[in-house]
Design an enzyme around this catalytic site. Structure first.
Site, PDB file in Angstrom:
ATOM      1  N   ARG A   1       5.370  13.588   6.627  1.00  0.00           N
ATOM      2  CA  ARG A   1       4.704  12.872   7.723  1.00  0.00           C
ATOM      3  C   ARG A   1       3.916  13.825   8.622  1.00  0.00           C
ATOM      4  NH1 ARG A   1       9.646   8.797   9.340  1.00  0.00           N
ATOM      5  NH2 ARG A   1       9.624   7.556   7.429  1.00  0.00           N
TER       6      ARG A   1
ATOM      7  N   ARG B   1       1.447   9.838  13.074  1.00  0.00           N
ATOM      8  CA  ARG B   1       1.573   9.389  14.459  1.00  0.00           C
ATOM      9  C   ARG B   1       1.726  10.505  15.485  1.00  0.00           C
ATOM     10  NH1 ARG B   1       6.489   5.557  13.043  1.00  0.00           N
ATOM     11  NH2 ARG B   1       6.950   7.455  11.849  1.00  0.00           N
TER      12      ARG B   1
ATOM     13  N   ARG C   1      -7.317   5.839  13.515  1.00  0.00           N
ATOM     14  CA  ARG C   1      -6.623   4.649  13.041  1.00  0.00           C
ATOM     15  C   ARG C   1      -6.733   3.474  14.003  1.00  0.00           C
ATOM     16  NH1 ARG C   1      -1.771   3.803  10.721  1.00  0.00           N
ATOM     17  NH2 ARG C   1      -2.291   1.695  11.371  1.00  0.00           N
TER      18      ARG C   1
ATOM     19  N   ASP D   1       1.262   5.026   1.628  1.00  0.00           N
ATOM     20  CA  ASP D   1       2.573   4.453   1.933  1.00  0.00           C
ATOM     21  C   ASP D   1       3.239   4.096   0.620  1.00  0.00           C
ATOM     22  OD1 ASP D   1       4.186   3.156   4.429  1.00  0.00           O
ATOM     23  OD2 ASP D   1       4.456   1.958   2.614  1.00  0.00           O
TER      24      ASP D   1
ATOM     25  N   TYR E   1      13.424  -2.508  -0.749  1.00  0.00           N
ATOM     26  CA  TYR E   1      12.461  -3.253   0.067  1.00  0.00           C
ATOM     27  C   TYR E   1      12.190  -4.630  -0.542  1.00  0.00           C
ATOM     28  CZ  TYR E   1      11.140   0.543   3.238  1.00  0.00           C
ATOM     29  OH  TYR E   1      11.141   1.508   4.215  1.00  0.00           O
TER      30      TYR E   1
END
Length: 354
Positions: A37, A41, A50, A86, A161
């Site tokens: 990552r 963010r 973004r 992702d 998921y």
């Protein structure tokens, strides 16, 4: 073919990089560093580009993917880039009705829990993810001698998921299916192994110099369940890309009890979270594999002196390893100070310079 072989068709300008040398357990000029990552963010430049664009849409815009992937390389001077995407992208590409909801994560509209549901998971073709091929072509041109890591979600984590319908704390539906209908479970993971393998092949053939399989949720399993119900599918993925000769990294969270089995599944490099020291991890994994890790991401919120102290502990624990790639024990936390990451890269490079 193993990661020690020079991959045919791959750009040789990355072959002698510190990152790939460490993955092949060869002598390195310094311990290579990258962060899970690292693109995301924690970077203000990421938030800017973004703005107003959904996560899945961002993953399908080659120019945006290229910019986001390059941002931490420019800022932190890391030794490898990781492709911005992702783990659910290949599922979306084959038509699964899902979305990534802010603050929640991937949410699947219709969970897969019966044999009839399995038919909704068709094969993945390169045409389904042509934007990946385009973006990697752009990236390898920009990165030069810096390797690009491709990645995918492992079959168990993707299955979780799909079966749960989204993130889960206890994985009750997943385990109920695994224990209650082992044949359907095996068929589901085998289908996901084929989809994952196809997704990794697209990335390698486009120019990725290494790949990482993320099994984010597999730490929820006991070793016996992993060996019986998960390992065959993960091994199928690693075997499917073995002939390319690029390093294959295997990472999961909370997997201290599974490290040996995760190595057996076919990885060249085993990622270790912060819960197990690297010297102990090496004992559990056994010889013949490099390790990746494993500074606790939360340490970066402490003082510079504390970060350096904990980093030295990681490097000391790794001092006897055949190959070591420095990383965090999981992903960069969203509110991490980017300057702390830049300083960490410089500190590791300086302290380990040969």
């Amino acid at each position: 073919m193993s990661a020690n072989d020079r991959p045919s068709g791959q750009p040789t300008k990355t072959y002698d990089s510190a990152f790939l040398k460490a993955c092949r357990r060869e002598p390195v000029p310094h311990t290579p560093v990258w962060f899970m990552r690292q693109a995301g963010r924690s970077l203000p430049e990421y938030l800017k580009v973004r703005e107003g664009i959904g996560m899945l849409e961002s993953c399908m815009r080659p120019e945006l993917v290229t910019e986001i992937t390059l941002q931490p390389v420019r800022r932190h001077k890391v030794d490898a880039a990781i492709y911005f995407s992702d783990i659910v992208v290949p599922l979306k590409a084959i038509g699964v009705d899902l979305d990534i909801k802010p603050g929640v994560g991937p949410v699947v509209a219709e969970p897969i829990r019966t044999r009839a549901d399995l038919g909704r998971l068709r094969d993945l073709t390169p045409e389904d993810v042509s934007y990946v091929t385009e973006a990697i072509g752009m990236l390898t041109g920009e990165l030069g001698s810096t390797p690009l890591i491709g990645f995918a979600g492992a079959p168990f984590t993707l299955a979780s998921y799909l079966v749960e319908g989204g993130p889960s704390r206890n994985h009750e539906h997943t385990k109920a299916l695994m224990y209650g209908d082992p044949q359907l479970w095996a068929d589901l993971l085998d289908r996901l192994a084929e989809i994952t393998s196809a997704f990794l092949k697209v990335q390698i053939e486009a120019g990725a110099s290494a790949v990482q399989l993320f099994d984010s949720w597999v730490g929820a399993l006991a070793p016996a369940d992993y060996r019986r119900s998960v390992m065959p599918a993960s091994a199928k993925v690693f075997d499917a890309v073995a002939s390319y000769g690029v390093p294959r990294i295997h990472f999961g969270v909370g997997t201290g009890e599974l490290l040996g089995l995760m190595g057996e599944a076919g990885a060249d490099v085993v990622g270790v979270d912060w819960r197990v020291p690297l010297d102990e991890a090496a004992r559990r994994v056994g010889p013949g594999m490099a390790l990746q890790g494993n500074l606790d991401p939360a340490v970066l919120f402490s003082t510079r002196e504390a970060v350096e102290t904990k980093t030295r502990e990681v490097l000391d624990a790794a001092s006897g390893l055949e190959g070591h790639v420095f990383n965090l024990g999981h992903g960069v936390l969203p509110t991490t100070d980017p300057d702390a990451l830049t300083r960490l890269v410089e500190y590791v490079h300086t302290r380990t310079a040969r």
